[in-house]
Design a protein around this motif. Structure first.
Motif, PDB file in Angstrom:
ATOM      1  N   ALA A 133      -3.526 -16.464  16.163  1.00 16.48           N
ATOM      2  CA  ALA A 133      -2.782 -14.945  15.844  1.00 16.48           C
ATOM      3  C   ALA A 133      -2.611 -14.920  14.182  1.00 16.48           C
ATOM      4  O   ALA A 133      -2.399 -14.066  13.546  1.00 16.48           O
ATOM      5  CB  ALA A 133      -1.626 -14.693  16.337  1.00 16.48           C
ATOM      6  N   ILE A 134      -2.583 -16.297  13.534  1.00 13.54           N
ATOM      7  CA  ILE A 134      -2.100 -16.379  12.091  1.00 13.54           C
ATOM      8  C   ILE A 134      -3.435 -16.163  11.301  1.00 13.54           C
ATOM      9  O   ILE A 134      -4.447 -16.840  11.795  1.00 13.54           O
ATOM     10  CB  ILE A 134      -1.380 -17.581  11.870  1.00 13.54           C
ATOM     11  N   PRO A 135      -3.657 -15.352  10.334  1.00 13.58           N
ATOM     12  CA  PRO A 135      -4.782 -14.844   9.832  1.00 13.58           C
ATOM     13  C   PRO A 135      -5.012 -16.439   9.011  1.00 13.58           C
ATOM     14  O   PRO A 135      -4.103 -16.795   8.149  1.00 13.58           O
ATOM     15  CB  PRO A 135      -4.488 -14.023   8.591  1.00 13.58           C
ATOM     16  N   PRO A 136      -6.217 -17.042   9.042  1.00 15.15           N
ATOM     17  CA  PRO A 136      -6.478 -18.093   8.282  1.00 15.15           C
ATOM     18  C   PRO A 136      -6.308 -18.301   6.887  1.00 15.15           C
ATOM     19  O   PRO A 136      -5.652 -19.365   6.440  1.00 15.15           O
ATOM     20  CB  PRO A 136      -7.952 -18.444   8.563  1.00 15.15           C
ATOM     21  N   VAL A 137      -6.635 -17.237   6.198  1.00 12.37           N
ATOM     22  CA  VAL A 137      -6.315 -17.361   4.614  1.00 12.37           C
ATOM     23  C   VAL A 137      -4.796 -17.490   4.357  1.00 12.37           C
ATOM     24  O   VAL A 137      -4.237 -18.115   3.255  1.00 12.37           O
ATOM     25  CB  VAL A 137      -6.932 -16.255   4.024  1.00 12.37           C
TER      26      VAL A 137
ATOM     27  N   GLU B 185      -5.076  -9.006   0.273  1.00 16.08           N
ATOM     28  CA  GLU B 185      -3.999  -9.092  -0.714  1.00 16.08           C
ATOM     29  C   GLU B 185      -3.740 -10.469  -1.075  1.00 16.08           C
ATOM     30  O   GLU B 185      -3.052 -10.599  -2.231  1.00 16.08           O
ATOM     31  CB  GLU B 185      -2.620  -8.579   0.269  1.00 16.08           C
ATOM     32  N   THR B 186      -3.969 -11.448  -0.712  1.00 17.88           N
ATOM     33  CA  THR B 186      -3.675 -12.802  -1.168  1.00 17.88           C
ATOM     34  C   THR B 186      -4.752 -13.041  -2.333  1.00 17.88           C
ATOM     35  O   THR B 186      -4.361 -13.725  -3.584  1.00 17.88           O
ATOM     36  CB  THR B 186      -4.077 -14.087  -0.424  1.00 17.88           C
ATOM     37  N   PHE B 187      -5.788 -12.364  -2.435  1.00 22.11           N
ATOM     38  CA  PHE B 187      -6.677 -12.549  -3.566  1.00 22.11           C
ATOM     39  C   PHE B 187      -6.394 -11.802  -4.707  1.00 22.11           C
ATOM     40  O   PHE B 187      -6.308 -12.497  -5.836  1.00 22.11           O
ATOM     41  CB  PHE B 187      -8.150 -12.238  -3.177  1.00 22.11           C
ATOM     42  N   VAL B 188      -5.867 -10.605  -4.653  1.00 25.21           N
ATOM     43  CA  VAL B 188      -5.530  -9.966  -5.783  1.00 25.21           C
ATOM     44  C   VAL B 188      -3.943  -9.945  -5.944  1.00 25.21           C
ATOM     45  O   VAL B 188      -3.225  -9.344  -6.902  1.00 25.21           O
ATOM     46  CB  VAL B 188      -5.799  -8.443  -5.720  1.00 25.21           C
ATOM     47  N   VAL B 189      -3.185 -10.653  -5.135  1.00 29.82           N
ATOM     48  CA  VAL B 189      -1.665 -11.075  -5.179  1.00 29.82           C
ATOM     49  C   VAL B 189      -0.845  -9.675  -5.189  1.00 29.82           C
ATOM     50  O   VAL B 189      -0.536  -9.277  -6.491  1.00 29.82           O
ATOM     51  CB  VAL B 189      -1.446 -11.720  -6.510  1.00 29.82           C
ATOM     52  N   VAL B 190      -0.969  -9.205  -4.012  1.00 30.73           N
ATOM     53  CA  VAL B 190      -0.445  -7.506  -3.916  1.00 30.73           C
ATOM     54  C   VAL B 190       0.168  -7.484  -2.641  1.00 30.73           C
ATOM     55  O   VAL B 190      -0.135  -8.037  -1.704  1.00 30.73           O
ATOM     56  CB  VAL B 190      -1.330  -6.778  -4.145  1.00 30.73           C
ATOM     57  N   GLY B 191       1.423  -6.829  -2.443  1.00 31.81           N
ATOM     58  CA  GLY B 191       1.871  -6.696  -0.875  1.00 31.81           C
ATOM     59  C   GLY B 191       2.263  -7.984  -0.332  1.00 31.81           C
ATOM     60  O   GLY B 191       2.878  -8.895  -0.839  1.00 31.81           O
ATOM     61  N   TYR B 192       2.162  -7.946   0.802  1.00 32.90           N
ATOM     62  CA  TYR B 192       2.399  -8.929   1.758  1.00 32.90           C
ATOM     63  C   TYR B 192       1.668 -10.227   1.268  1.00 32.90           C
ATOM     64  O   TYR B 192       2.146 -11.601   1.324  1.00 32.90           O
ATOM     65  CB  TYR B 192       2.346  -8.855   3.324  1.00 32.90           C
ATOM     66  N   GLY B 193       0.436 -10.256   1.001  1.00 37.49           N
ATOM     67  CA  GLY B 193      -0.348 -11.193   0.514  1.00 37.49           C
ATOM     68  C   GLY B 193       0.314 -12.075  -0.766  1.00 37.49           C
ATOM     69  O   GLY B 193       0.311 -13.033  -0.892  1.00 37.49           O
ATOM     70  N   ALA B 194       0.870 -11.230  -1.668  1.00 38.04           N
ATOM     71  CA  ALA B 194       1.769 -11.431  -3.010  1.00 38.04           C
ATOM     72  C   ALA B 194       2.902 -12.422  -2.445  1.00 38.04           C
ATOM     73  O   ALA B 194       3.137 -13.433  -2.799  1.00 38.04           O
ATOM     74  CB  ALA B 194       2.053 -10.478  -3.735  1.00 38.04           C
ATOM     75  N   LEU B 195       3.538 -11.970  -1.294  1.00 38.48           N
ATOM     76  CA  LEU B 195       4.669 -12.849  -0.821  1.00 38.48           C
ATOM     77  C   LEU B 195       4.203 -14.156  -0.487  1.00 38.48           C
ATOM     78  O   LEU B 195       4.728 -15.083  -0.886  1.00 38.48           O
ATOM     79  CB  LEU B 195       5.353 -11.943   0.437  1.00 38.48           C
TER      80      LEU B 195
ATOM     81  N   ASN C  30       3.270 -16.173  -3.434  1.00 39.09           N
ATOM     82  CA  ASN C  30       4.414 -16.743  -4.336  1.00 39.09           C
ATOM     83  C   ASN C  30       5.226 -17.652  -3.538  1.00 39.09           C
ATOM     84  O   ASN C  30       5.620 -18.641  -4.237  1.00 39.09           O
ATOM     85  CB  ASN C  30       5.190 -15.271  -4.625  1.00 39.09           C
ATOM     86  N   SER C  31       5.296 -17.619  -2.180  1.00 35.83           N
ATOM     87  CA  SER C  31       6.095 -18.566  -1.471  1.00 35.83           C
ATOM     88  C   SER C  31       5.524 -19.881  -1.468  1.00 35.83           C
ATOM     89  O   SER C  31       6.303 -20.873  -1.433  1.00 35.83           O
ATOM     90  CB  SER C  31       6.447 -17.877  -0.329  1.00 35.83           C
ATOM     91  N   GLY C  32       4.225 -19.936  -1.864  1.00 38.53           N
ATOM     92  CA  GLY C  32       3.507 -21.016  -1.872  1.00 38.53           C
ATOM     93  C   GLY C  32       3.872 -21.878  -2.980  1.00 38.53           C
ATOM     94  O   GLY C  32       3.692 -23.060  -2.947  1.00 38.53           O
ATOM     95  N   LEU C  33       4.467 -21.259  -4.139  1.00 39.70           N
ATOM     96  CA  LEU C  33       4.829 -22.173  -5.414  1.00 39.70           C
ATOM     97  C   LEU C  33       6.240 -22.334  -5.233  1.00 39.70           C
ATOM     98  O   LEU C  33       6.871 -23.134  -6.028  1.00 39.70           O
ATOM     99  CB  LEU C  33       4.740 -20.946  -6.391  1.00 39.70           C
TER     100      LEU C  33
ATOM    101  N   GLY D 241       7.956 -19.061   7.406  1.00 45.50           N
ATOM    102  CA  GLY D 241       8.579 -17.879   7.986  1.00 45.50           C
ATOM    103  C   GLY D 241       7.520 -16.518   7.760  1.00 45.50           C
ATOM    104  O   GLY D 241       7.420 -15.803   8.694  1.00 45.50           O
ATOM    105  N   LEU D 242       6.918 -16.352   7.017  1.00 41.93           N
ATOM    106  CA  LEU D 242       6.151 -15.288   6.482  1.00 41.93           C
ATOM    107  C   LEU D 242       5.001 -15.603   7.382  1.00 41.93           C
ATOM    108  O   LEU D 242       4.322 -14.480   8.073  1.00 41.93           O
ATOM    109  CB  LEU D 242       5.436 -15.351   5.013  1.00 41.93           C
ATOM    110  N   LEU D 243       4.353 -16.761   7.620  1.00 38.72           N
ATOM    111  CA  LEU D 243       3.420 -17.139   8.701  1.00 38.72           C
ATOM    112  C   LEU D 243       3.756 -16.445  10.222  1.00 38.72           C
ATOM    113  O   LEU D 243       2.886 -16.003  10.823  1.00 38.72           O
ATOM    114  CB  LEU D 243       2.971 -18.480   8.623  1.00 38.72           C
ATOM    115  N   LEU D 244       4.830 -17.070  10.480  1.00 36.38           N
ATOM    116  CA  LEU D 244       5.494 -16.979  11.605  1.00 36.38           C
ATOM    117  C   LEU D 244       5.498 -15.311  12.086  1.00 36.38           C
ATOM    118  O   LEU D 244       5.243 -14.679  12.929  1.00 36.38           O
ATOM    119  CB  LEU D 244       6.733 -17.412  11.942  1.00 36.38           C
ATOM    120  N   LEU D 245       6.064 -14.477  11.065  1.00 36.76           N
ATOM    121  CA  LEU D 245       5.855 -12.990  11.068  1.00 36.76           C
ATOM    122  C   LEU D 245       4.676 -12.412  11.385  1.00 36.76           C
ATOM    123  O   LEU D 245       4.512 -11.578  12.281  1.00 36.76           O
ATOM    124  CB  LEU D 245       6.546 -12.390   9.779  1.00 36.76           C
ATOM    125  N   LEU D 246       3.436 -12.956  10.539  1.00 35.77           N
ATOM    126  CA  LEU D 246       2.414 -12.603  10.882  1.00 35.77           C
ATOM    127  C   LEU D 246       1.814 -12.873  12.299  1.00 35.77           C
ATOM    128  O   LEU D 246       1.066 -12.156  13.050  1.00 35.77           O
ATOM    129  CB  LEU D 246       1.402 -12.919   9.956  1.00 35.77           C
TER     130      LEU D 246
END
Lengths: 258, 245
Positions: free
Chosen positions: A106-110, B187-197, B200-203, B212-217
């Motif tokens: 369920a976790i998106p791979p990216v 969102e991770t590519f352009v660093v915005v929204g939840y993808g930005a979280l 950034n938490s990777g840093l 925690g963010l992964l578990l929430l997803l």
């Protein structure tokens, strides 16, 4: 084949081609009215694709990409196939770990990318890890379905002829599950191709990912599209090749294309 | 019982491995919960998540509204199938990540870009799932309806639609999973929204916020799947969804 069926097959194949040609014409007509940065016409994309292939630029990048693809997919097969058999053949194991598998899936791979960077850095190991992650679940699920659906009668027959557990696994269950293993490879391969380009864009840009990054910086939309088209064609070709291989290796089990 | 045991074993392994490796490599679940739960309610995560999910649902609804009729038409007409087929198989294999740089040039990095990515990632899977479901409608059922005097409208609403319910829901589920994935990719590519979280938490020094963010997803994905399965068992109790994922 009966004549009607041939005609029908021909009809559907020629409709396929008609649809492709018509779609390209529509695209060309729309793109001519738009700036090429927004949408380049297919004729220009095609020329770019041929030019970059002949100059070797695309081929060199593609060959470079294959390394992570092959390593990641091989790992996923080595892990996914036995795991699928465990899920498919053992009720207890499936009941216990199905929720875990579902949760991980369920976790998106990216979303794993920052995590993989911490563990594996930005280069080949990280790319291999992402390819593995993105293809292992699909392979496991397909093999699980295959191992679960083995006809119990076949197993009973084997047993009544004195087959031991290992014989059963090797001579009854494995061949019966082979079509599903092939399905797993097919889906896994397409996922692995997608994962490779994903990794090349999200970790340190390299190979096809670096080409795309350069194109994007130069606002070269045609260049980007030529890489995307190449990758999609590669995915379709890989699927078709595996289907053909399946028909060859498993002639007793030719299923309708799904 | 067994299912709980499996989860407990997985959590136990994670906890042990986490304690061994340390928070910088793999924060154990106890640390993740202790650090992430306060963060969850201080307003830095949930509003961002809600915003991202809103954009995601717009893309998803568009894809669903187009994918369902396309799938039904393909199943009912050989001609439509032959016309849409090549584009559908092309769309299914196309990598969403590879489309991101392209769509940025076409749409910028704003709202329309993110909706477009989600739409493009989802529509093919909805169409394919509904197509497979609608193909399973047996002509016999429609013939029986006709024999009992059902008109075209009645045979659609009383026979075809109920037969479609399950695949409509499976299509929604598979579509939503792809929509969430596409949202994270964009969102991770352009660093915005939840993808930005996530980015950034990777840093940060500890992997606890990231996990925690992964578990929430993960919980969102599981919640969506569970909810749609419930709906399915309510409105189409005769249908058993056998796909495990």
């Amino acid at each position: 084949m009966k004549p009607t069926r041939i005609r029908r097959a021909l009809g559907s194949a020629s409709l396929n081609w008609f649809s492709i040609v018509a779609g390209l014409i529509v695209w060309e007509a729309i793109a001519r009215r738009l700036p090429h940065i927004v949408l380049p016409p297919p004729s220009i994309v095609l020329v770019r694709l041929v030019e970059d292939t002949l100059s070797g630029k695309l081929i060199v990048a593609l060959l470079g990409s294959l390394e992570a693809l092959a390593l990641g997919l091989a790992l996923a097969i080595v892990v996914g196939v036995p795991l699928g058999f465990a899920f498919g053949r053992s009720r207890t194991f499936a009941d216990m770990f199905d929720p875990v598998l579902n949760a991980l899936y369920a976790i998106p791979p990216v979303a794993f990318v920052p995590f993989l960077i911490i563990w594996f850095g930005l280069h080949l190991p990280a790319r291999v890890a992402l390819v593995f992650l993105m293809s292992v679940f699909e392979i496991t699920v397909a093999v699980t379905a295959g191992a679960r659906d083995v006809n119990p009668t076949q197993i009973d027959v084997g047993r009544s002829f004195g087959a031991r557990r290992m014989d059963l696994a090797r001579k009854v269950i494995f061949p019966a599950a082979l079509p599903f293993i092939f399905t797993g490879f097919r889906i896994g391969l397409v996922r692995a191709i997608n994962a490779t380009i994903t990794a090349e864009l999200f970790f340190a840009a390299i190979n096809l990912g670096a080409l795309m990054n350069d194109d994007a910086r130069r606002f070269d939309t045609a260049g980007l599209l030529s890489v995307i088209v190449l990758l999609s064609l590669l995915g379709l070709a890989a699927q078709a090749a595996l289907r053909r291989l399946e028909a060859r290796v498993l002639p007793w089990h030719i299923r309708a294309a799904a | 019982m067994l299912r709980l045991a499996g989860l407990a074993i997985a959590l136990g392994i994670w906890e042990l491995a986490g304690r061994r490796l340390g928070d910088a490599l793999l924060a154990p679940p106890s640390v993740v919960v202790r650090q992430f739960v306060p963060q969850l309610f201080d307003g830095s995560v949930l509003p961002v998540l809600a915003g991202s999910l809103r954009e995601m649902s717009i893309g998803f609804v568009l894809a669903y509204a187009l994918g369902v009729p396309a799938g039904v038409l393909m199943a009912r007409s050989k001609t439509v199938d032959a016309l849409f087929g090549p584009w559908l198989s092309m769309g299914i294999v196309t990598s969403i990540a590879a489309l991101v740089p392209l769509f940025i040039l076409m749409f910028g990095t704003g709202f329309s870009f993110r909706v477009a990515i989600v739409f493009f990632a989802t529509v093919w899977f909805v169409a394919l799932t509904v197509f497979q479901g609608a193909r399973g409608i047996e002509p016999r059922w429609l013939e029986v309806g006709r024999a009992f005097g059902a008109g075209p409208l009645q045979s659609f609403s009383k026979i075809m639609l109920p037969a479609l319910y399950p695949s409509l829901l499976v299509g929604a589920r598979i579509g939503l999973i792809h929509a969430i994935r596409a949202m994270v990719v964009a969102e991770t590519f352009v660093v915005v929204g939840y993808g930005a979280l996530i980015h950034n938490s990777g840093l940060s020094v500890s992997t606890a916020p990231l996990l925690g963010l992964l578990l929430l997803l993960m919980l969102i994905g599981i919640g969506v799947t569970w909810a749609l399965r419930r709906v399915s068992s309510l409105i189409a109790p005769w249908y058993e969804d056998r796909r495990s994922l």
